[in-house]
Design an enzyme around this catalytic site. Structure first.
Site, PDB file in Angstrom:
ATOM      1  N   HIS A 150      -4.304  12.911  -5.588  1.00 58.74           N
ATOM      2  CA  HIS A 150      -5.479  12.801  -6.452  1.00 58.74           C
ATOM      3  C   HIS A 150      -6.728  13.312  -5.750  1.00 58.74           C
ATOM      4  O   HIS A 150      -6.839  13.264  -4.529  1.00 58.74           O
ATOM      5  CB  HIS A 150      -5.665  11.373  -7.012  1.00 58.74           C
ATOM      6  CG  HIS A 150      -6.199  10.356  -6.063  1.00 58.74           C
ATOM      7  ND1 HIS A 150      -5.564   9.153  -5.835  1.00 58.74           N
ATOM      8  CD2 HIS A 150      -7.319  10.313  -5.305  1.00 58.74           C
ATOM      9  CE1 HIS A 150      -6.276   8.446  -4.987  1.00 58.74           C
ATOM     10  NE2 HIS A 150      -7.348   9.127  -4.648  1.00 58.74           N
ATOM     11  N   ASP A 203     -17.195   9.696  -7.801  1.00 62.83           N
ATOM     12  CA  ASP A 203     -16.580   8.607  -8.557  1.00 62.83           C
ATOM     13  C   ASP A 203     -17.167   7.245  -8.190  1.00 62.83           C
ATOM     14  O   ASP A 203     -17.901   7.100  -7.201  1.00 62.83           O
ATOM     15  CB  ASP A 203     -15.054   8.604  -8.354  1.00 62.83           C
ATOM     16  CG  ASP A 203     -14.644   8.767  -6.895  1.00 62.83           C
ATOM     17  OD1 ASP A 203     -15.493   8.574  -6.008  1.00 62.83           O
ATOM     18  OD2 ASP A 203     -13.473   9.074  -6.640  1.00 62.83           O
TER      19      ASP A 203
HETATM   20  C1  GLP Z   1     -10.204   7.295  -3.061  1.00 61.46           C
HETATM   21  C2  GLP Z   1     -11.310   8.224  -3.530  1.00 61.46           C
HETATM   22  C3  GLP Z   1     -11.012   9.670  -3.209  1.00 61.46           C
HETATM   23  C4  GLP Z   1     -10.541   9.784  -1.776  1.00 61.46           C
HETATM   24  C5  GLP Z   1      -9.263   9.016  -1.606  1.00 61.46           C
HETATM   25  C6  GLP Z   1      -8.681   9.110  -0.206  1.00 61.46           C
HETATM   26  O1  GLP Z   1      -9.233   7.058  -4.007  1.00 61.46           O
HETATM   27  N1  GLP Z   1     -11.552   8.119  -4.928  1.00 61.46           N
HETATM   28  O2  GLP Z   1     -12.179  10.449  -3.443  1.00 61.46           O
HETATM   29  O3  GLP Z   1     -10.357  11.123  -1.448  1.00 61.46           O
HETATM   30  O4  GLP Z   1      -9.541   7.656  -1.884  1.00 61.46           O
HETATM   31  O5  GLP Z   1      -9.269   8.156   0.616  1.00 61.46           O
HETATM   32  P1  GLP Z   1      -9.202   8.132   2.179  1.00 61.46           P
HETATM   33  O6  GLP Z   1     -10.133   9.188   2.625  1.00 61.46           O
HETATM   34  O7  GLP Z   1      -9.675   6.774   2.564  1.00 61.46           O
HETATM   35  O8  GLP Z   1      -7.801   8.414   2.559  1.00 61.46           O
END
Ligand code: GLP
Length: 242
Positions: A138, A67
């Site tokens: 998500h 993304d």
């Molecule tokens: C973002 C990304 C995701 C990721 C999520 C969790 O929204 N688009 O791909 O998994 O954050 O992030 P973190 O790993 O910082 O908790």
């Protein structure tokens, strides 16, 4: 589905990197699906170490990122493009022409997203997809909804996600409200999926995910339960409510 619970973030990251390294060693032209966020940083650091100290070779590997924020240029320090080069690509021998990250500035998004999926297909699909998980379940930026889109698409971010991701920005107002993300179908087509979760703030969603006997688009990660080859690696904090 295989579930591993590791002591802490560092052990989780090492385990994930080892799985990556094994796959690349078996298939040097591996097609990698890569993720951003704080979760995979340790895995990328370990892969960099393996590249520098053990000669782990990325020269034939191909990557597709999940993304990108819509509206951010690739050289914007908050962009996922910038993140990937800072945290991995600048430090291993992957060829820049083999790196694919959605372009957050395209105007004809629909055509662009279709082409992104076609490009993945051209390489024979993703062999190993790395995923983090949002606090609302998500994956990529496939947010909880009544319906989930199959292919790569432009999506609105939820308030939860904007709030959670605002820690990387000066204020929540600066967080883009839209993103281009691979769809749930693009993710599910990956041959092997590796989902990582670390820290107390992921404990609730991981318990919801692993203790549930239903799949629902309201928890996009629950669809992974339908995939034949998913490995989940959590640290003890993320697993604490399971
Ligand atoms: C973002 C990304 C995701 C990721 C999520 C969790 O929204 N688009 O791909 O998994 O954050 O992030 P973190 O790993 O910082 O908790």
């Amino acid at each position: 589905m295989q579930v591993f619970i590791e002591k802490d973030y560092s052990a989780m990251s090492k385990k994930a990197a080892q799985i990556f390294a094994n796959e690349i060693q078996q298939k040097p032209d591996l097609v990698l699906g890569l993720a951003t966020g704080s979760t995979p940083i340790g895995t990328y650091q370990e892969l960099i170490r393996m590249h520098k100290e053990e000669g782990l070779d990325f020269s034939k590997a191909v990557s597709f990122n999940l993304d990108e924020y819509y509206g951010l240029a690739s050289d914007n320090p908050q962009s996922y493009n910038y993140f990937m080069f800072e945290n991995l690509f600048n430090h291993v021998n992957i060829k820049k022409e083999n790196v694919h990250i959605p372009n957050g500035l395209v105007s004809d998004v629909e055509t662009y997203c279709k082409q992104y999926d076609e490009e993945i297909e051209k390489y024979g699909g993703i062999d190993l997809q790395l995923l983090g998980i949002g606090v609302n379940g998500h994956i990529g930026f496939n947010e909880p909804a009544e319906e989930l889109v199959l292919g790569t698409h432009l999506t609105d971010l939820t308030e939860d996600t904007i709030k959670a991701n605002s820690r990387f920005f000066d204020s929540p107002e600066e967080v883009p409200t839209k993103a281009i993300t691979m769809g749930i179908g693009s993710i599910m087509k990956a041959k092997k999926i590796l989902l990582l979760a670390s820290g107390k703030n992921k404990a609730e969603i991981m318990a919801k995910l692993l203790n549930s006997d239903v799949v629902t688009t309201k928890v996009p990660a629950s669809l992974l339960m339908l995939h034949p080859d998913v490995t989940i690696i959590m640290d003890e904090e993320a697993a604490s409510l399971c």
